[in-house]
Design a protein around this motif. Structure first.
Motif, PDB file in Angstrom:
ATOM      1  N   THR A 132       0.701  -1.206   0.092  1.00 41.79           N
ATOM      2  CA  THR A 132      -0.129   0.149  -0.151  1.00 41.79           C
ATOM      3  C   THR A 132       0.980   1.158   0.101  1.00 41.79           C
ATOM      4  O   THR A 132       0.440   2.302  -0.014  1.00 41.79           O
ATOM      5  CB  THR A 132      -0.793  -0.149   1.237  1.00 41.79           C
ATOM      6  N   ARG A 133       2.036   1.260   0.404  1.00 41.92           N
ATOM      7  CA  ARG A 133       3.090   2.320   0.197  1.00 41.92           C
ATOM      8  C   ARG A 133       3.631   2.331  -1.056  1.00 41.92           C
ATOM      9  O   ARG A 133       4.175   1.310  -1.850  1.00 41.92           O
ATOM     10  CB  ARG A 133       3.992   2.138   1.347  1.00 41.92           C
ATOM     11  N   GLU A 134       3.987   3.762  -1.539  1.00 43.21           N
ATOM     12  CA  GLU A 134       4.605   3.734  -2.857  1.00 43.21           C
ATOM     13  C   GLU A 134       6.071   3.670  -2.715  1.00 43.21           C
ATOM     14  O   GLU A 134       6.777   3.798  -1.748  1.00 43.21           O
ATOM     15  CB  GLU A 134       4.473   5.336  -3.321  1.00 43.21           C
ATOM     16  N   THR A 135       6.626   2.626  -3.766  1.00 38.38           N
ATOM     17  CA  THR A 135       8.055   2.523  -4.100  1.00 38.38           C
ATOM     18  C   THR A 135       8.323   2.965  -5.133  1.00 38.38           C
ATOM     19  O   THR A 135       7.559   3.085  -6.064  1.00 38.38           O
ATOM     20  CB  THR A 135       8.144   0.871  -3.785  1.00 38.38           C
ATOM     21  N   ALA A 136       9.755   3.213  -5.329  1.00 36.03           N
ATOM     22  CA  ALA A 136      10.327   3.651  -6.566  1.00 36.03           C
ATOM     23  C   ALA A 136      11.760   2.825  -6.632  1.00 36.03           C
ATOM     24  O   ALA A 136      12.323   2.113  -5.595  1.00 36.03           O
ATOM     25  CB  ALA A 136      10.528   5.065  -6.499  1.00 36.03           C
ATOM     26  N   GLY A 137      12.327   2.813  -7.975  1.00 34.99           N
ATOM     27  CA  GLY A 137      13.619   2.115  -8.070  1.00 34.99           C
ATOM     28  C   GLY A 137      14.676   2.802  -7.544  1.00 34.99           C
ATOM     29  O   GLY A 137      14.796   3.920  -7.622  1.00 34.99           O
ATOM     30  N   VAL A 138      15.520   1.906  -7.002  1.00 35.19           N
ATOM     31  CA  VAL A 138      16.732   2.044  -6.760  1.00 35.19           C
ATOM     32  C   VAL A 138      17.725   1.191  -7.574  1.00 35.19           C
ATOM     33  O   VAL A 138      17.095  -0.123  -7.749  1.00 35.19           O
ATOM     34  CB  VAL A 138      17.234   2.262  -4.970  1.00 35.19           C
ATOM     35  N   PRO A 139      18.831   1.242  -7.744  1.00 32.48           N
ATOM     36  CA  PRO A 139      19.626   0.120  -8.462  1.00 32.48           C
ATOM     37  C   PRO A 139      19.647  -1.224  -7.514  1.00 32.48           C
ATOM     38  O   PRO A 139      19.758  -0.961  -6.469  1.00 32.48           O
ATOM     39  CB  PRO A 139      21.078   0.824  -8.487  1.00 32.48           C
ATOM     40  N   TYR A 140      19.241  -2.111  -8.136  1.00 33.61           N
ATOM     41  CA  TYR A 140      19.107  -3.481  -7.576  1.00 33.61           C
ATOM     42  C   TYR A 140      17.804  -3.666  -6.700  1.00 33.61           C
ATOM     43  O   TYR A 140      18.049  -4.828  -5.853  1.00 33.61           O
ATOM     44  CB  TYR A 140      20.368  -3.845  -6.872  1.00 33.61           C
ATOM     45  N   GLY A 141      16.872  -2.945  -6.973  1.00 29.30           N
ATOM     46  CA  GLY A 141      15.559  -3.237  -6.252  1.00 29.30           C
ATOM     47  C   GLY A 141      14.723  -2.182  -5.789  1.00 29.30           C
ATOM     48  O   GLY A 141      14.595  -1.272  -7.005  1.00 29.30           O
ATOM     49  N   LYS A 142      13.952  -2.150  -5.004  1.00 21.24           N
ATOM     50  CA  LYS A 142      12.965  -1.046  -4.537  1.00 21.24           C
ATOM     51  C   LYS A 142      13.211  -0.464  -3.525  1.00 21.24           C
ATOM     52  O   LYS A 142      13.964  -1.214  -2.431  1.00 21.24           O
ATOM     53  CB  LYS A 142      11.549  -1.538  -4.550  1.00 21.24           C
ATOM     54  N   ALA A 143      12.656   0.710  -2.999  1.00 19.20           N
ATOM     55  CA  ALA A 143      12.653   1.225  -1.765  1.00 19.20           C
ATOM     56  C   ALA A 143      11.454   2.181  -1.476  1.00 19.20           C
ATOM     57  O   ALA A 143      10.720   2.610  -2.256  1.00 19.20           O
ATOM     58  CB  ALA A 143      13.614   2.223  -1.510  1.00 19.20           C
ATOM     59  N   TYR A 144      10.880   2.288  -0.270  1.00 18.54           N
ATOM     60  CA  TYR A 144       9.647   3.184   0.222  1.00 18.54           C
ATOM     61  C   TYR A 144      10.371   4.706  -0.318  1.00 18.54           C
ATOM     62  O   TYR A 144      11.370   5.113   0.259  1.00 18.54           O
ATOM     63  CB  TYR A 144       9.222   3.103   1.545  1.00 18.54           C
ATOM     64  N   THR A 160      10.351   7.331 -12.987  1.00 20.86           N
ATOM     65  CA  THR A 160      10.304   6.569 -11.832  1.00 20.86           C
ATOM     66  C   THR A 160       9.552   7.676 -10.715  1.00 20.86           C
ATOM     67  O   THR A 160       9.334   7.090  -9.516  1.00 20.86           O
ATOM     68  CB  THR A 160      11.574   6.027 -11.271  1.00 20.86           C
ATOM     69  N   ILE A 161       9.463   8.994 -10.877  1.00 14.14           N
ATOM     70  CA  ILE A 161       9.053   9.846  -9.914  1.00 14.14           C
ATOM     71  C   ILE A 161       7.321  10.073 -10.234  1.00 14.14           C
ATOM     72  O   ILE A 161       7.201  10.639 -11.086  1.00 14.14           O
ATOM     73  CB  ILE A 161       9.771  11.017  -9.869  1.00 14.14           C
ATOM     74  N   SER A 162       6.579   9.703  -9.325  1.00 15.66           N
ATOM     75  CA  SER A 162       5.274   9.671  -9.593  1.00 15.66           C
ATOM     76  C   SER A 162       4.650  11.104  -9.686  1.00 15.66           C
ATOM     77  O   SER A 162       3.966  11.400 -10.503  1.00 15.66           O
ATOM     78  CB  SER A 162       4.312   8.931  -8.473  1.00 15.66           C
ATOM     79  N   ARG A 163       5.519  12.049  -9.018  1.00 14.95           N
ATOM     80  CA  ARG A 163       5.078  13.405  -9.045  1.00 14.95           C
ATOM     81  C   ARG A 163       5.492  14.067 -10.399  1.00 14.95           C
ATOM     82  O   ARG A 163       4.957  15.138 -10.825  1.00 14.95           O
ATOM     83  CB  ARG A 163       5.723  14.286  -7.781  1.00 14.95           C
ATOM     84  N   VAL A 164       6.274  13.661 -11.206  1.00 16.89           N
ATOM     85  CA  VAL A 164       6.808  14.059 -12.642  1.00 16.89           C
ATOM     86  C   VAL A 164       5.679  13.565 -13.493  1.00 16.89           C
ATOM     87  O   VAL A 164       5.603  14.326 -14.427  1.00 16.89           O
ATOM     88  CB  VAL A 164       8.137  13.473 -12.741  1.00 16.89           C
ATOM     89  N   GLU A 165       5.034  12.340 -13.357  1.00 18.29           N
ATOM     90  CA  GLU A 165       4.496  11.821 -14.432  1.00 18.29           C
ATOM     91  C   GLU A 165       3.261  12.974 -14.867  1.00 18.29           C
ATOM     92  O   GLU A 165       3.142  13.089 -16.160  1.00 18.29           O
ATOM     93  CB  GLU A 165       3.586  10.564 -14.004  1.00 18.29           C
ATOM     94  N   PRO A 166       2.369  13.472 -14.027  1.00 19.44           N
ATOM     95  CA  PRO A 166       1.552  14.402 -14.629  1.00 19.44           C
ATOM     96  C   PRO A 166       2.017  15.693 -15.360  1.00 19.44           C
ATOM     97  O   PRO A 166       1.546  16.372 -16.045  1.00 19.44           O
ATOM     98  CB  PRO A 166       0.600  14.790 -13.392  1.00 19.44           C
ATOM     99  N   MET A 167       3.278  16.009 -14.917  1.00 17.38           N
ATOM    100  CA  MET A 167       4.078  17.512 -15.452  1.00 17.38           C
ATOM    101  C   MET A 167       4.563  17.075 -16.929  1.00 17.38           C
ATOM    102  O   MET A 167       5.170  17.864 -17.417  1.00 17.38           O
ATOM    103  CB  MET A 167       4.889  17.558 -14.489  1.00 17.38           C
ATOM    104  N   LEU A 168       4.988  15.753 -17.227  1.00 14.56           N
ATOM    105  CA  LEU A 168       5.950  15.159 -18.079  1.00 14.56           C
ATOM    106  C   LEU A 168       5.079  15.351 -19.453  1.00 14.56           C
ATOM    107  O   LEU A 168       3.955  14.712 -19.866  1.00 14.56           O
ATOM    108  CB  LEU A 168       6.058  13.895 -18.001  1.00 14.56           C
ATOM    109  N   SER A 169       5.776  16.274 -20.378  1.00 18.53           N
ATOM    110  CA  SER A 169       5.209  16.063 -21.783  1.00 18.53           C
ATOM    111  C   SER A 169       5.451  14.810 -22.435  1.00 18.53           C
ATOM    112  O   SER A 169       6.721  14.426 -22.403  1.00 18.53           O
ATOM    113  CB  SER A 169       5.957  17.210 -22.898  1.00 18.53           C
ATOM    114  N   GLN A 170       4.424  14.181 -22.869  1.00 16.64           N
ATOM    115  CA  GLN A 170       4.658  13.054 -23.795  1.00 16.64           C
ATOM    116  C   GLN A 170       4.646  13.482 -25.207  1.00 16.64           C
ATOM    117  O   GLN A 170       4.960  12.337 -26.088  1.00 16.64           O
ATOM    118  CB  GLN A 170       3.346  12.010 -23.491  1.00 16.64           C
TER     119      GLN A 170
END
Length: 898
Positions: free
Chosen positions: A251-263, A649-659
């Motif tokens: 239920t907590r957001e994670t994002a990539g770090v090299p070799y895995g994930k982190a909260y 990999t940053i959820s905050r960036v997603e809606p700001m990002l031009s596709q």
């Protein structure tokens, strides 16, 4: 405050009087004048202390400084340990280890990895050297890794007072997702007459116990994310986890770090927790996880075993752990500025206890200082007594009854001058001031006598002055009522004539490489390889608007550079990885361990109600990899748009990002596509009612990095010309839009690593473009990337994010009070954009060698390959057989990865 500023100006004027100072004119407005210090008119090529760093910090350390290392390399000292019965220290640096004699204040022995076949190509990891007295010999243990071969070792060397040599090594294989085991801190412990080695494996997320005599692993234990430090006390091993606890909660957001994930924190993308894992020494069973601050790294404890201290670099504090209750009982702030300011950036990253355990010494990396803490954990009333100035980024320390010995990770920065070297070539001999490259600097160590109370008080005041803390007070001033709109408001929150800021980040050029042929400004034509014929728009922008000939990148490469451009600081994780880049090369924001807790300029703007659009930064493109550059260029000529999707990999960036705008880390896509995409969106904003153009646009425009002389790709000058044309077209479009009068465009290179400059290793091109900037004047004020970020904040009316942008000088001199609404007309490229590199079959000799080197897989992406190799390729491409200035960039076989 005015008296304080006057005193500070006098201090800095005395400290930084250099022959190359250039007056920048009177600052007639008192509000503006209050921001200035004497160093603002100096360059960065001073080689005698005190010296200026390219991020608002003056280096004037206490004690004596010892410099060492091969000037052909970018040297960094990392950690150290005392050698029992002597005043000598074993020192771990990026390229080997050394023995320091503190009485003689000199290095008396050195073991360099490159000097032996079995160690060539290795680099020391982050910290953790240990020394064990064994009769008349000292056994030294430390961690190292070889990225190319994916091998990791703990080396053992012997030192008998005369000879330093490797005697043994312990291998650690990668496990799980990790391509590299990456040992870091280690501990030696004698149990029932046997010696054991405890090693944290930062890559494997493990702690291992090894029998030193047999070399066999006794047990392995899973840790949290990216374990860093270890301390053994009362039958337990305490391990800090840089990336916090291992994620299990879906239920907590994670994002990539090299070799895995982190909260992570969804607002910033940064790691949102830190923890300490406690293991039983006998069987490796987990005893407990204890919550601490963010980015916990170094760890130490009292000799009676009652208390453990943990350095939390991304929280600017130290956690105190009771070993009796296994609880975090006290948090000690180490901030040099009072907590009320809420400005991060002190970056504590190393610890040492006084022999009597009464005081804790903390290396505050970004403050360039050691914090002295009077401990009182029993009453939870530990407090800072003061600060001691060091060189740049103290990263390891030892305290005795009389002395403090410190490894300075950044030392005095990259300021090795070609004139200091033997056998200068004909190119550098012709340059009166010599020349500089960002990857060549000395490692340094400070030996400091412990100050008494009065000296510590003076040192503390000096540390604050050296960090230009008076600007923090200016950044806090409340906006005044009824102020007129100005291009650069005098105070944050006062009105600006600008509603929109466009922030463009390019790749890897020095000032002299591009503008060295300018007819005005401090330029050196002999080092110019992408001059007016290749970059006509950048030259025209410098002529029409302002020419910044004393503007600097704050870091030495793109992994640092994109943190400075996006966040105005670097974290301990970035600094500890400098030049080695074991886990990631974070020029694209894809590693949550990289980010500081406040995040980036885009979330700072969004948090304060500003609209934000991101074009290509902090993202990667998903695209058909089978398509060639020629395929993409043919699409461009035919008016076709390639299929791609930008990912982040940053959820905050997603809606700001031009596709619509291809992310920058793909050199096969010409920058003309990026210009087209932005211009199309700009026109769409023009057709919308009102003013809906984003208040902040952050744009990556990176093809000027080039692909060397790789067959199938354009020549370096064609790629730089592509980038230059795209920049010119973007600025032309904005100037022709209805947003021109209330828009300012800031342009910077992310770093200066890809070439040479006669003023500073950090000097790069920067542009400030607006209707209020069309002065045609040369601005020689000492600005840097944090100045640009601070200027964006000042204009948008948002507060600084950290101590670095809070102490930066806004770029007041780049603006006039009255607008010139003349539109900018982009100049067409003079180099064909499809001027292609020759095929291998047409090449021989050096040309074929460089083409083959350009074809290496690591050069598929920006900054993935060896920058020195690329520098040589670019020089050959532009200058042919003219002798390469090897004194500036090191030997061709320097295999440091970038």
């Amino acid at each position: 405050m005015n008296n304080r500023i006057f005193q500070l100006s006098i201090f800095i004027a005395l400290a930084l009087s250099v022959a190359s100072c250039k007056p920048s004119g009177p600052k007639t407005d008192a509000e503006i004048a209050a921001h200035y210090a004497a160093y603002d008119d100096s360059t960065l090529n001073r080689s005698q202390l005190p010296v200026m760093m390219p991020y608002n910090r003056i280096i004037d350390p206490a004690g004596k400084v010892i410099s060492f290392g091969d000037p052909a390399l970018e040297n960094h000292s990392l950690d150290l340990q005392p050698i029992s019965g002597t005043n000598q220290y074993a020192v771990e640096d990026r390229y080997g280890i050394a023995i320091l004699d503190a009485d003689k204040t000199e290095i008396i022995a050195r073991l360099a990895y490159k000097d032996a076949a079995e160690t060539n190509g290795y680099m020391s990891t982050y910290s953790g050297i240990q020394v064990l007295k064994d009769g008349s010999t000292n056994r030294i243990f430390w961690s190292a890794a070889h990225k190319g071969s994916k091998r990791s070792k703990v080396f053992e060397a012997s030192w008998d007072g005369k000879s330093l040599q490797i005697t043994n090594s312990f291998d650690f294989e990668p496990e799980g997702e990790s391509p590299l085991a990456l040992p870091n801190e280690l501990a030696l412990n004698s149990e029932n007459g046997k010696l054991y080695l405890y090693v944290v494996l930062n890559g494997n997320n493990m702690l291992k116990k090894v029998d030193v005599k047999s070399g066999k692993t006794v047990w392995s234990a899973d840790t949290g994310v990216a374990p860093y430090g270890i301390f053994i006390s009362n039958g337990s091993a305490y391990v800090t986890n840089w990336g916090g606890e291992m994620p299990v909660d879906t239920t907590r957001e994670t994002a990539g770090v090299p070799y895995g994930k982190a909260y992570i924190d969804p607002k910033t993308g940064a790691i949102d927790n830190g923890n300490l894992s406690v293991f039983n020494l006998s069987d490796g069973k987990l005893v407990k996880n204890i919550g601490v601050g963010l980015h916990p790294n170094d760890i130490t404890g009292t000799t009676d075993g009652k208390y453990i201290f943990v350095c939390n670099s991304n929280s600017d504090n130290v956690s105190v752990i009771s070993t009796e209750t296994m609880e975090n009982i006290e948090t000690i702030p180490v901030k040099i500025i009072a907590l009320e300011h809420q400005l991060i950036g002190d970056s504590p990253n190393a610890l040492a206890l006084s022999p009597d355990n009464s005081r804790l010494y903390v290396a505050n990396g970004m403050d360039n200082a050691i914090a002295v803490i009077k401990l009182n954990p029993e009453t939870k009333s530990s407090a800072i007594e003061g600060f001691i100035p060091t060189e740049a980024y103290p990263g390891g320390l030892v305290v005795t009854d009389k002395q403090l010995v410190v490894t300075n990770l950044e030392g005095e920065g990259a300021r090795i001058n070609s004139l200091e070297l033997d056998d200068p070539d004909d190119i550098t001999e012709a340059i009166e001031s010599g020349a500089f490259n960002s990857h060549h600097q000395k490692a340094t160590i400070s030996v400091i006598d412990l100050p008494d109370a009065d000296e510590l008080k003076d040192y503390t005041q000096k540390v604050k002055e050296l960090m230009l803390d008076f600007r923090i007070e200016l950044a806090k001033l409340a906006p005044r009522k009824d102020q007129p709109a100005r291009p650069m408001p005098h105070r944050i929150g006062e009105p600006s004539v600008f509603k929109h800021v466009v922030y463009i980040i390019k790749e890897n050029r020095t000032y002299d490489q591009v503008l060295g042929d300018m007819e005005k400004g401090d330029s050196e034509k002999s080092l110019c390889i992408f001059g007016d014929s290749v970059t006509p728009n950048q030259h025209q922008l410098a002529r029409n608007f302002v020419l910044l000939d004393n503007y600097h990148a704050s870091g030495k490469c793109s992994a640092e550079g994109h943190q400075w451009t996006d966040a105005a600081m670097v974290t301990d994780y970035v600094e500890k990885n400098v030049r080695a880049w074991f886990r990631s090369y974070p020029h694209v924001q894809e590693d949550a361990l990289v980010y500081d807790q406040k995040g980036f300029i885009w979330n700072n703007a969004a948090d304060h109600g500003k609209s934000v659009r991101i074009y290509g930064e902090a993202s990667m493109p998903e695209v058909d990899k089978s398509l060639t550059w020629t395929d993409f260029y043919t699409m461009y000529q035919n008016g076709e748009i390639p299929k791609f999707r930008n990912t982040t990999t940053i959820s905050r960036v997603e809606p700001m990002l031009s596709q619509n705008y291809p992310a920058s880390d793909y050199l096969k896509i010409p920058d003309q596509f990026r210009a087209d995409a932005f211009i199309k969106e700009l026109k769409e904003y023009e057709n919308l009612p009102g003013d809906q153009f984003p208040e902040l646009s952050v744009m990556a425009l990176s093809v000027d990095h080039t692909n060397g002389t790789r067959p199938g790709m354009p020549t370096p000058r064609a790629m730089v010309a592509d980038n230059d044309l795209a920049l010119g077209r973007i600025i032309e479009a904005i100037s022709q839009s209805r947003f021109w009068e209330n828009t300012v465009i800031f342009v910077t290179e992310d770093d200066s690593q890809a070439g040479w400059d006669h003023v500073s290793a950090y000097r790069t091109t920067g542009f400030v473009v607006s209707a209020y900037s069309q002065s045609g004047k040369v601005v020689s004020t000492n600005y840097n990337q944090t100045s640009m970020v601070r200027s964006i904040e000042q204009i948008l009316g948002i507060p600084p994010m950290n101590l670095m942008d809070a102490t930066a000088l806004p770029m007041f001199e780049c603006f006039s009070e009255k607008p010139n609404l003349e539109m900018y007309a982009a100049l067409r490229n003079r180099i064909p954009l499809n001027e292609m590199n020759d095929d291998l079959s047409a090449l021989n000799g050096k040309a074929r060698l460089y083409a083959e080197l350009s074809m290496r897989p690591e050069f598929d992406h920006i900054d993935a390959g060896n920058d020195d190799v690329l520098n040589r390729i670019l020089w050959f491409s532009a200058k042919g057989e003219a002798r390469y200035p090897v004194e500036l960039v090191g030997p061709a076989d320097d295999d440091d990865d970038d």
